[in-house]
Design a protein around this motif. Sequence first.
Motif, short mmCIF file in Angstrom:
data_model
loop_
_atom_site.label_atom_id
_atom_site.label_comp_id
_atom_site.label_asym_id
_atom_site.label_seq_id
_atom_site.Cartn_x
_atom_site.Cartn_y
_atom_site.Cartn_z
N SER A 24 0.84 -1.19 0.00
CA SER A 24 0.00 0.00 0.00
C SER A 24 0.88 1.25 0.00
O SER A 24 0.66 2.20 -0.75
N ALA A 25 1.90 1.22 0.83
CA ALA A 25 2.76 2.41 0.97
C ALA A 25 3.59 2.66 -0.29
O ALA A 25 3.64 3.77 -0.81
N VAL A 26 4.24 1.61 -0.78
CA VAL A 26 5.10 1.79 -1.95
C VAL A 26 4.23 1.93 -3.19
O VAL A 26 3.50 1.01 -3.55
N GLY A 27 4.28 3.09 -3.81
CA GLY A 27 3.42 3.29 -4.97
C GLY A 27 3.97 4.37 -5.86
O GLY A 27 5.17 4.66 -5.85
N LEU A 28 3.06 5.00 -6.59
CA LEU A 28 3.49 6.09 -7.48
C LEU A 28 4.18 7.18 -6.67
O LEU A 28 5.06 7.88 -7.18
N GLY A 29 3.80 7.31 -5.40
CA GLY A 29 4.43 8.30 -4.53
C GLY A 29 5.93 8.09 -4.44
O GLY A 29 6.70 9.05 -4.43
N ASN A 30 6.35 6.84 -4.36
CA ASN A 30 7.79 6.56 -4.23
C ASN A 30 8.53 6.65 -5.56
O ASN A 30 9.64 7.15 -5.63
N ILE A 31 7.90 6.10 -6.60
CA ILE A 31 8.66 5.91 -7.83
C ILE A 31 8.51 7.08 -8.79
O ILE A 31 9.41 7.41 -9.54
N PHE A 106 -8.40 8.67 -9.46
CA PHE A 106 -7.38 9.14 -10.41
C PHE A 106 -6.14 8.24 -10.42
O PHE A 106 -5.42 8.16 -11.40
N TYR A 107 -5.92 7.54 -9.28
CA TYR A 107 -4.80 6.61 -9.21
C TYR A 107 -4.98 5.50 -10.27
O TYR A 107 -4.02 5.05 -10.88
N GLY A 108 -6.23 5.10 -10.47
CA GLY A 108 -6.52 4.07 -11.46
C GLY A 108 -6.17 4.52 -12.87
O GLY A 108 -5.75 3.73 -13.71
N PHE A 228 3.45 11.85 4.04
CA PHE A 228 2.08 11.42 4.25
C PHE A 228 1.55 10.54 3.15
O PHE A 228 1.04 9.45 3.37
N PHE A 229 1.65 11.07 1.93
CA PHE A 229 1.11 10.35 0.78
C PHE A 229 1.86 9.03 0.62
O PHE A 229 1.26 7.98 0.42
N SER A 230 3.17 9.09 0.75
CA SER A 230 3.98 7.90 0.50
C SER A 230 3.70 6.80 1.51
O SER A 230 3.71 5.62 1.16
N LEU A 231 3.44 7.16 2.76
CA LEU A 231 3.19 6.12 3.76
C LEU A 231 1.72 5.70 3.82
O LEU A 231 1.32 4.94 4.69
N SER A 232 0.88 6.21 2.91
CA SER A 232 -0.56 5.89 2.88
C SER A 232 -1.26 6.31 4.17
O SER A 232 -2.14 5.62 4.67
N LEU A 233 -0.86 7.45 4.74
CA LEU A 233 -1.45 7.85 6.01
C LEU A 233 -2.58 8.85 5.84
O LEU A 233 -2.67 9.53 4.83
N1 PHE Z 1 1.20 5.39 -0.65
C1 PHE Z 1 0.76 5.35 -2.01
C2 PHE Z 1 1.90 5.81 -2.89
O1 PHE Z 1 2.98 6.07 -2.45
C3 PHE Z 1 -0.47 6.15 -2.25
C4 PHE Z 1 -1.57 5.91 -1.29
C5 PHE Z 1 -2.04 6.93 -0.51
C6 PHE Z 1 -2.12 4.62 -1.15
C7 PHE Z 1 -3.03 6.71 0.44
C8 PHE Z 1 -3.11 4.39 -0.23
C9 PHE Z 1 -3.55 5.43 0.57
O2 PHE Z 1 1.71 5.95 -4.07
#
Ligand code: PHE
Length: 452
Positions: A24-31, A106-108, A228-233
């Motif tokens: 969940s945490a590792v996503g578009l936010g990280n990469i 929008f993530y989709g 925040f975004f990156s950790l899915s918080l």
């Molecule tokens: N953490 C995800 C990312 O880094 C985005 C995300 C935010 C996922 C909130 C779930 C909840 O891309």
Amino acid sequence: MQTDDKQRGFWASRLGFILAASGSAVGLGNIWKFPYITGENGGGAFVLIYLVCICVVGLPIMLCEFTIGRRTHLNPVGAFNALKPGTPWVAVGYMGVLAGFLILSFYGVVGGWTLAYVVKSLTHVVDHFASSAEAGAFFGAFIANTGEILMYHTIFMMLCMAIVIKGVHGGIERACDILMPTLVIMLMLLMIRSLTLPGAIEGVKFYLYPDFSKISGQTVLLAMGQAFFSLSLGMGCLITYGSYLSSKENLTSCTLYVVMFDTFIALLVGMVIFPAVFAMGLEPESGPSLVFNVLPAVFSSMPFGTVVSVIFFALLAIAAFTSAISLLESVSAYFIDQKGWPRNKAVITTGIIIYLFGIPSGLSFGLMKDVTFFGMTFFDLVDTISSNYLLPLGGMLTAIFVGWIWGTKEAHREIERHETTFHWARYWEFALKYISPVAVAIVFITHFIPAD
Ligand code: PHE
């Protein structure tokens, strides 16, 4: 209303939980986001500030979310209601469900782009650009193409629904057990390729050498928002994941692992991207277009570029996918727990509605690019409302709730149920009660005040 375990679900193992939460945490936010924000904000100096934000805000709030979830074994709405019944705190839960809905919409769409670039890399469509401008023009034409965008968006959302419908253990945990190690291996391979390019060392220097002259108040705020975004918080996603965790597990160590995993991946991605960008003589400061415009140009000119391109975009797609399923799960969990819906009905209904709501975001770069709300496209509007407002607000309220309302004593009891290893308890209490709410309040307020 509490439903049985079969509808709700559970994690079969601690590792499964850690991998799923890391997924969940590792996503578009990280990469996608982390490297370009780092590139624009002084390289190493930004990385240092980001790490401080992770420790003082991210870590304490993540432990709160897992604790609330595990204590109540409920979705965010049910959880706040169970801990302080009949109070307005349940609104924080509703806000979380709404944020999950909006982010996934929008993530989709972006998830669809990543799938498309895997296919385009495999079919040699994106490996012969002479410059990043050429790669950029190609990308611009692609995201304006309604048919293609819709097709990949549909595929991405259908894949998400197919996994989430199979349940927490049978779907999400299984998928993450395979996908997360794959992601790490891919990243290692890419790092080796990138670091062995002639001239790569310049990128490493840029990345690790802190240029403090580029740091301003705004940079600190960016770093915090990114943490925040990156950790899915801040939206209850990790409350939901924590709710499937057995009381036997050690919450503090799980939190540390997830935070370290997410941070480690973001740092590694920087080690892949900057050496390659510098080795190929391109600009690290190109902003959001770094991944889709600059990197395809980098891949086009490097040895084994096609293979690298396939691996990179597959990595991006996997990261986006495991985050998207956590978003869909947290929205569905609300309907499963609170409305008593069977899992199938909850996942299909919410999945389809989120997908339909996401279509205008998909069209925001083509057919609907001139349709604006408060000067933003639909895509930017939804992104701004959820990432800039709902997440920080949700995170701040969660910290206040645990720090002051539910109380750190109660939370502590849940955390220490089966362990006596909570060595950083005092730090946690202090960060939660004083530092996190104030820090997040500042971020939140500055989002209301336009930067320029
Ligand atoms: N953490 C995800 C990312 O880094 C985005 C995300 C935010 C996922 C909130 C779930 C909840 O891309």
